[in-house]
Write an enzyme that holds these catalytic residues in place. Structure first.
Site, PDB file in Angstrom:
ATOM      1  N   ASP A  21       0.794  -1.249   0.000  1.00 46.82           N
ATOM      2  CA  ASP A  21       0.000   0.000   0.000  1.00 46.82           C
ATOM      3  C   ASP A  21       0.819   1.288   0.000  1.00 46.82           C
ATOM      4  O   ASP A  21       0.377   2.296   0.584  1.00 46.82           O
ATOM      5  CB  ASP A  21      -0.950   0.022   1.204  1.00 46.82           C
ATOM      6  CG  ASP A  21      -1.992  -1.074   1.150  1.00 46.82           C
ATOM      7  OD1 ASP A  21      -2.070  -1.776   0.130  1.00 46.82           O
ATOM      8  OD2 ASP A  21      -2.721  -1.248   2.142  1.00 46.82           O
ATOM      9  N   LYS A 133      -6.329  -5.113  -3.648  1.00 49.51           N
ATOM     10  CA  LYS A 133      -7.034  -5.714  -2.518  1.00 49.51           C
ATOM     11  C   LYS A 133      -8.083  -4.731  -2.010  1.00 49.51           C
ATOM     12  O   LYS A 133      -7.972  -3.523  -2.221  1.00 49.51           O
ATOM     13  CB  LYS A 133      -6.063  -6.091  -1.392  1.00 49.51           C
ATOM     14  CG  LYS A 133      -5.343  -4.929  -0.731  1.00 49.51           C
ATOM     15  CD  LYS A 133      -4.310  -5.449   0.265  1.00 49.51           C
ATOM     16  CE  LYS A 133      -3.566  -4.333   0.980  1.00 49.51           C
ATOM     17  NZ  LYS A 133      -4.385  -3.599   1.951  1.00 49.51           N
ATOM     18  N   CYS A 166      -2.494  -2.805   7.643  1.00 52.43           N
ATOM     19  CA  CYS A 166      -2.362  -3.636   6.447  1.00 52.43           C
ATOM     20  C   CYS A 166      -1.106  -4.501   6.449  1.00 52.43           C
ATOM     21  O   CYS A 166      -1.128  -5.646   5.985  1.00 52.43           O
ATOM     22  CB  CYS A 166      -2.415  -2.764   5.199  1.00 52.43           C
ATOM     23  SG  CYS A 166      -4.057  -2.030   4.934  1.00 52.43           S
TER      24      CYS A 166
END
Length: 228
Positions: A21, A133, A166
């Protein structure tokens, strides 16, 4: 490779680097975190050491796998208005129409927009893998496990943000699938903190090194690659 709580031997033929991310919504001025008043300085600080890791890993032939947090334009994959995921992200404006810093139309955490692009300094190169995702873990309803299994990967060098959400969610799911994860402390970042001494970043790293994997840093990884 030197790490905590002990050194770990890694088969370089079965090793990949996972970038979690590192995208504009989390690490760029004008992205979701920045718009929400969240201090993104910790994420900005890890960009350069992460770039150095990617350069060393590419020179060694390691596969690079990027995870991108994003949702469909209709937000159908958020779970719906009453889902915990939607409730927690509503305050951050998921799906909101915004203008990117260059003036382009964009939307917060929506695929195909500036907001979900990887930070330019860490941009994927030819041959890298990008896996979208829609939840914190990179393994939830994605092809990540298949991508790794098809490449006979067993060891993951993990970087990205945020450490306690995450990154940790992905590392936990990786450990449950018997992957060996080495999280790079100086290539992961966390904006959640009660004060300068107590941070979710440090708490997650402690949990990971005790129960879910190993913790090291960019310098020790680069040294290990150069010496192998």
């Amino acid at each position: 490779m030197d790490a905590e709580p002990e050194p770990i031997e890694i088969d370089r033929r079965r090793c990949a680097v996972l970038v979690v991310d590192m995208q504009n919504d989390f690490g760029a001025r004008g992205g979701m975190f920045d718009r929400a008043g969240i201090d993104i300085t910790p994420i900005e600080r890890v960009v350069e050491p992460t770039a150095q890791v990617l350069a060393a890993a590419r020179s060694a032939g390691f596969p690079i796998v990027y995870l991108k947090m994003q949702h469909s334009p209709d937000l159908a994959d958020t779970g719906g208005p009453g889902s915990p995921h939607s409730i927690k992200h509503a305050r951050l404006g998921v799906g909101k129409e915004v203008s990117a810093p260059d003036g382009r139309a964009s939307r917060i955490l929506v695929r195909g927009t500036w907001d979900t692009d990887i930070l330019p300094r860490l941009a994927p190169q030819a041959g890298d893998v990008i896996i979208p995702k829609h939840r914190y873990s990179g393994f939830f309803q994605t092809d990540l496990d298949k991508v790794l299994t098809d490449r006979n990967i067993k060891y993951l060098i993990v970087s990205g943000c945020t450490t306690s959400v995450c990154v940790e969610s992905t590392v936990r799911d990786a450990m449950f699938r018997d992957y060996h994860c080495v999280v790079l402390a100086d290539c992961t970042a966390e904006p959640i903190a009660s004060d300068q001494q107590r941070t979710n970043h440090e708490a997650s790293l402690l949990t990971i090194q005790l129960l879910f994997g190993w913790v090291s840093d960019s310098g020790r990884l680069v040294e290990a690659i150069a010496g192998s």
